[in-house]
Design an enzyme around this catalytic site. Sequence first.
Site, PDB file in Angstrom:
ATOM      1  N   SER A  14      -2.044 -28.991 -29.237  1.00  0.00           N
ATOM      2  CA  SER A  14      -2.345 -27.697 -31.052  1.00  0.00           C
ATOM      3  C   SER A  14      -4.007 -28.042 -31.427  1.00  0.00           C
ATOM      4  O   SER A  14      -4.701 -28.702 -30.590  1.00  0.00           O
ATOM      5  CB  SER A  14      -1.297 -27.765 -31.235  1.00  0.00           C
ATOM      6  OG  SER A  14      -0.404 -29.164 -31.751  1.00  0.00           O
ATOM      7  N   ASP A 183      -5.490 -33.196 -44.337  1.00  0.00           N
ATOM      8  CA  ASP A 183      -5.166 -32.234 -45.288  1.00  0.00           C
ATOM      9  C   ASP A 183      -3.265 -32.662 -45.143  1.00  0.00           C
ATOM     10  O   ASP A 183      -3.024 -31.778 -45.116  1.00  0.00           O
ATOM     11  CB  ASP A 183      -5.354 -30.401 -44.971  1.00  0.00           C
ATOM     12  CG  ASP A 183      -4.966 -30.951 -43.319  1.00  0.00           C
ATOM     13  OD1 ASP A 183      -4.354 -31.743 -42.720  1.00  0.00           O
ATOM     14  OD2 ASP A 183      -5.452 -29.789 -42.464  1.00  0.00           O
ATOM     15  N   HIS A 186      -3.253 -32.239 -39.935  1.00  0.00           N
ATOM     16  CA  HIS A 186      -4.635 -33.095 -39.089  1.00  0.00           C
ATOM     17  C   HIS A 186      -5.364 -34.542 -39.462  1.00  0.00           C
ATOM     18  O   HIS A 186      -5.475 -35.214 -40.933  1.00  0.00           O
ATOM     19  CB  HIS A 186      -5.436 -31.650 -38.946  1.00  0.00           C
ATOM     20  CG  HIS A 186      -4.728 -30.303 -39.256  1.00  0.00           C
ATOM     21  ND1 HIS A 186      -4.728 -28.959 -40.163  1.00  0.00           N
ATOM     22  CD2 HIS A 186      -4.672 -30.065 -38.251  1.00  0.00           C
ATOM     23  CE1 HIS A 186      -4.074 -28.672 -39.493  1.00  0.00           C
ATOM     24  NE2 HIS A 186      -4.069 -28.500 -38.577  1.00  0.00           N
TER      25      HIS A 186
END
Length: 239
Positions: A14, A183, A186
């Site tokens: 992902s 963040d 990530h």
Amino acid sequence: MIGPGRPLFVLFGSSIVQFSYSNEGWGAILAHAYARKADIILRGYAGWNSRRALEVLDKVFPKDAAVQPSLVIVYFGGNDSTEPDPSGLGPHVPLPEYVENMKKIAMHLKGLSENTHVMFLSTPPMNEEQIPANFRKCGRTNEGCRIYSEACLKLCQEVDIKCIDLWTAIQQRDDWKTVCFTDGIHLSSEGSKLVGEEILKALAEEPSLCWRSLPTEFDEDSVSNPVDEEGKNINISNL
């Protein structure tokens, strides 16, 4: 394909995979370590869960491909671990289904060829306090990450696949919450550095995959190489 043929290393997952070339990411770290030795191929899909990955598995990794990867590194779990939305929509995948999906992915990849190695990355931790407001609705929690990480590790032990415990590795740093994420979810350059180090450490245990043991492409001496102060050519192919 362009020649000469090199070993193919595929990164499948992902957003942590899709973004692995940005912010001095761990994908870029691998590409640098394996320059002129292996081709690092990115197959990252931000927002995806294990359910969606399973839907395209045959298309990304066809069993009848002329050339199969020497290594596939897989990461799914963070999106799966989000809390279920009342609408029934969204990335959440119940834990039993997640485990079964990952098992199917593992078995498919192991069956590509007898020379294909598979490595999973477990779900890393997260800093809930750092998550932007637009991400908070997804209901991702650090506890959920832990549960899915442990499930991935257990599965890999059962099916004999190497798994990097990112949940534990990242938290080895005392300041992991403030330096490892852009963040809260990530990876920053510091977070990616930890991930890259763990992957390279694991690959060093397998001679056929270790960057030190793989041949360097076109590493022969040449009169076209740079010349030193003594007027002799310098072979810089392994710098």
